[in-house]
Design an enzyme around this catalytic site. Structure first.
Site, PDB file in Angstrom:
ATOM      1  CE  LYS A  65      -3.825  -1.898   2.311  1.00 41.42           C
ATOM      2  NZ  LYS A  65      -4.623  -2.029   3.858  1.00 41.42           N
ATOM      3  CG  HIS A 116       1.689  -9.827  17.033  1.00 39.76           C
ATOM      4  ND1 HIS A 116       2.247 -10.752  17.485  1.00 39.76           N
ATOM      5  CD2 HIS A 116       3.037  -9.800  16.533  1.00 39.76           C
ATOM      6  CE1 HIS A 116       3.168 -10.743  18.067  1.00 39.76           C
ATOM      7  NE2 HIS A 116       3.956 -10.231  16.485  1.00 39.76           N
TER       8      HIS A 116
HETATM    9  C1  LIG Z   1       8.418  -3.779  21.825  1.00 40.24           C
HETATM   10  C2  LIG Z   1       7.277  -3.748  22.178  1.00 40.24           C
HETATM   11  C3  LIG Z   1       6.759  -2.105  23.093  1.00 40.24           C
HETATM   12  C4  LIG Z   1       6.081  -4.891  21.923  1.00 40.24           C
HETATM   13  O1  LIG Z   1       4.991  -4.541  21.743  1.00 40.24           O
HETATM   14  P1  LIG Z   1       4.197  -5.603  22.390  1.00 40.24           P
HETATM   15  O2  LIG Z   1       3.308  -5.047  23.630  1.00 40.24           O
HETATM   16  O3  LIG Z   1       5.356  -6.309  23.642  1.00 40.24           O
HETATM   17  O4  LIG Z   1       3.841  -5.958  21.632  1.00 40.24           O
HETATM   18  P2  LIG Z   1       2.905  -5.856  19.902  1.00 40.24           P
HETATM   19  O5  LIG Z   1       2.811  -7.093  19.709  1.00 40.24           O
HETATM   20  O6  LIG Z   1       2.562  -4.241  19.821  1.00 40.24           O
HETATM   21  O7  LIG Z   1       4.732  -5.675  19.198  1.00 40.24           O
HETATM   22  C5  LIG Z   1       5.271  -7.161  18.886  1.00 40.24           C
HETATM   23  C6  LIG Z   1       5.953  -6.053  17.939  1.00 40.24           C
HETATM   24  O8  LIG Z   1       7.404  -4.881  18.105  1.00 40.24           O
HETATM   25  C7  LIG Z   1       7.892  -4.968  16.762  1.00 40.24           C
HETATM   26  N1  LIG Z   1       9.077  -5.163  17.945  1.00 40.24           N
HETATM   27  C8  LIG Z   1      10.026  -5.366  18.911  1.00 40.24           C
HETATM   28  N2  LIG Z   1      10.920  -5.078  19.157  1.00 40.24           N
HETATM   29  C9  LIG Z   1      11.011  -3.959  18.964  1.00 40.24           C
HETATM   30  C10 LIG Z   1      12.016  -2.251  18.842  1.00 40.24           C
HETATM   31  N3  LIG Z   1      13.070  -2.609  19.852  1.00 40.24           N
HETATM   32  N4  LIG Z   1      11.488  -1.672  18.276  1.00 40.24           N
HETATM   33  C11 LIG Z   1      10.424  -1.194  17.397  1.00 40.24           C
HETATM   34  N5  LIG Z   1       9.443  -2.480  17.092  1.00 40.24           N
HETATM   35  C12 LIG Z   1       9.754  -3.804  17.974  1.00 40.24           C
HETATM   36  C13 LIG Z   1       8.176  -7.009  16.769  1.00 40.24           C
HETATM   37  O9  LIG Z   1       8.202  -6.453  14.684  1.00 40.24           O
HETATM   38  C14 LIG Z   1       7.256  -7.519  16.595  1.00 40.24           C
HETATM   39  O10 LIG Z   1       6.406  -8.440  16.337  1.00 40.24           O
HETATM   40  P3  LIG Z   1       7.174  -9.728  15.748  1.00 40.24           P
HETATM   41  O11 LIG Z   1       7.739 -10.372  17.063  1.00 40.24           O
HETATM   42  O12 LIG Z   1       6.313 -10.392  15.221  1.00 40.24           O
HETATM   43  O13 LIG Z   1       8.317  -8.626  14.410  1.00 40.24           O
HETATM   44  C15 LIG Z   1       7.665  -4.391  23.790  1.00 40.24           C
HETATM   45  O14 LIG Z   1       8.600  -5.321  24.309  1.00 40.24           O
HETATM   46  C16 LIG Z   1       8.148  -3.827  24.880  1.00 40.24           C
HETATM   47  O15 LIG Z   1       9.535  -3.020  24.709  1.00 40.24           O
HETATM   48  N6  LIG Z   1       7.584  -2.751  26.341  1.00 40.24           N
HETATM   49  C17 LIG Z   1       8.056  -2.017  26.822  1.00 40.24           C
HETATM   50  C18 LIG Z   1       7.695  -2.940  28.158  1.00 40.24           C
HETATM   51  C19 LIG Z   1       7.802  -4.221  28.168  1.00 40.24           C
HETATM   52  O16 LIG Z   1       9.487  -3.972  28.150  1.00 40.24           O
HETATM   53  N7  LIG Z   1       6.672  -4.515  28.744  1.00 40.24           N
HETATM   54  C20 LIG Z   1       7.372  -6.381  29.232  1.00 40.24           C
HETATM   55  C21 LIG Z   1       8.109  -6.352  30.935  1.00 40.24           C
HETATM   56  S1  LIG Z   1       7.839  -7.340  31.086  1.00 40.24           S
END
Ligand SMILES: CC(C)(COP(=O)(O)OP(=O)(O)OC[C@H]1O[C@@H](n2cnc3c(N)ncnc32)[C@H](O)[C@@H]1OP(=O)(O)O)[C@@H](O)C(=O)NCCC(=O)NCCS
Length: 129
Positions: A65, A116
């Site tokens: 897209k 996801h």
């Molecule tokens: C990176 C982060 C924001 C991902 O968010 P999430 O809500 O866990 O998961 P989502 O489904 O929204 O996102 C997953 C996707 O994020 C992407 N992702 C992972 N690390 C990333 C990074 N450093 N920068 C950008 N994107 C990232 C990946 O594409 C992943 O999908 P994939 O593995 O299928 O490719 C999360 O891991 C994070 O850092 N959260 C901060 C709080 C935290 O650490 N919580 C856990 C503590 S126990």
């Protein structure tokens, strides 16, 4: 050094159940049509692969897209691949027609952001040139 600009954006949302049904119906052939070997290995490396497969499906639709082509003659599933940096951040590798299309648009970078749950996968893509 030229000026960078956004050439296109794309977004896609996929129901994981739809992908799970295709994986059940068509088995490994479905995965192999949509995904690269490394992408399959990445998805199978997780306890529940369907949301990860759905995310890669959505990523490729979102990228198509951003180009404005959709998926078809100009840009196929295997022309795009999602890889990850050590941090987990996803990035895009283009092959074949995807690479050609990117060059013809004078593309500089494609950004993707993936999310996801058990039910949905959503991806946004930005084409910069
Ligand atoms: C990176 C982060 C924001 C991902 O968010 P999430 O809500 O866990 O998961 P989502 O489904 O929204 O996102 C997953 C996707 O994020 C992407 N992702 C992972 N690390 C990333 C990074 N450093 N920068 C950008 N994107 C990232 C990946 O594409 C992943 O999908 P994939 O593995 O299928 O490719 C999360 O891991 C994070 O850092 N959260 C901060 C709080 C935290 O650490 N919580 C856990 C503590 S126990």
């Amino acid at each position: 050094m030229g000026v960078q600009m956004i050439l296109g954006i794309g977004i896609d949302i996929i129901e994981v159940a739809r992908i799970a049904a295709s994986l059940e119906k068509f088995g490994h052939r479905f995965g192999e049509r949509i995904l690269s070997k490394d992408e399959i290995a990445y998805c199978l490396g997780h306890r529940n692969p369907p949301p990860f497969v759905a995310a890669r499906f959505a990523a490729k639709e979102a990228i198509s897209k951003a180009f404005g082509t959709g998926i078809g003659a100009q840009l196929g599933w295997q022309d795009m691949e999602i890889a990850h940096r050590e941090s987990g951040e996803p990035y895009v590798i283009l092959h074949g027609k995807g690479k050609k299309l990117f060059e013809s648009r004078r593309g500089k970078n494609i950004f993707v952001s993936i999310s996801h749950t058990e039910q949905y996968a959503a991806v946004a893509a930005v084409l910069e040139g």
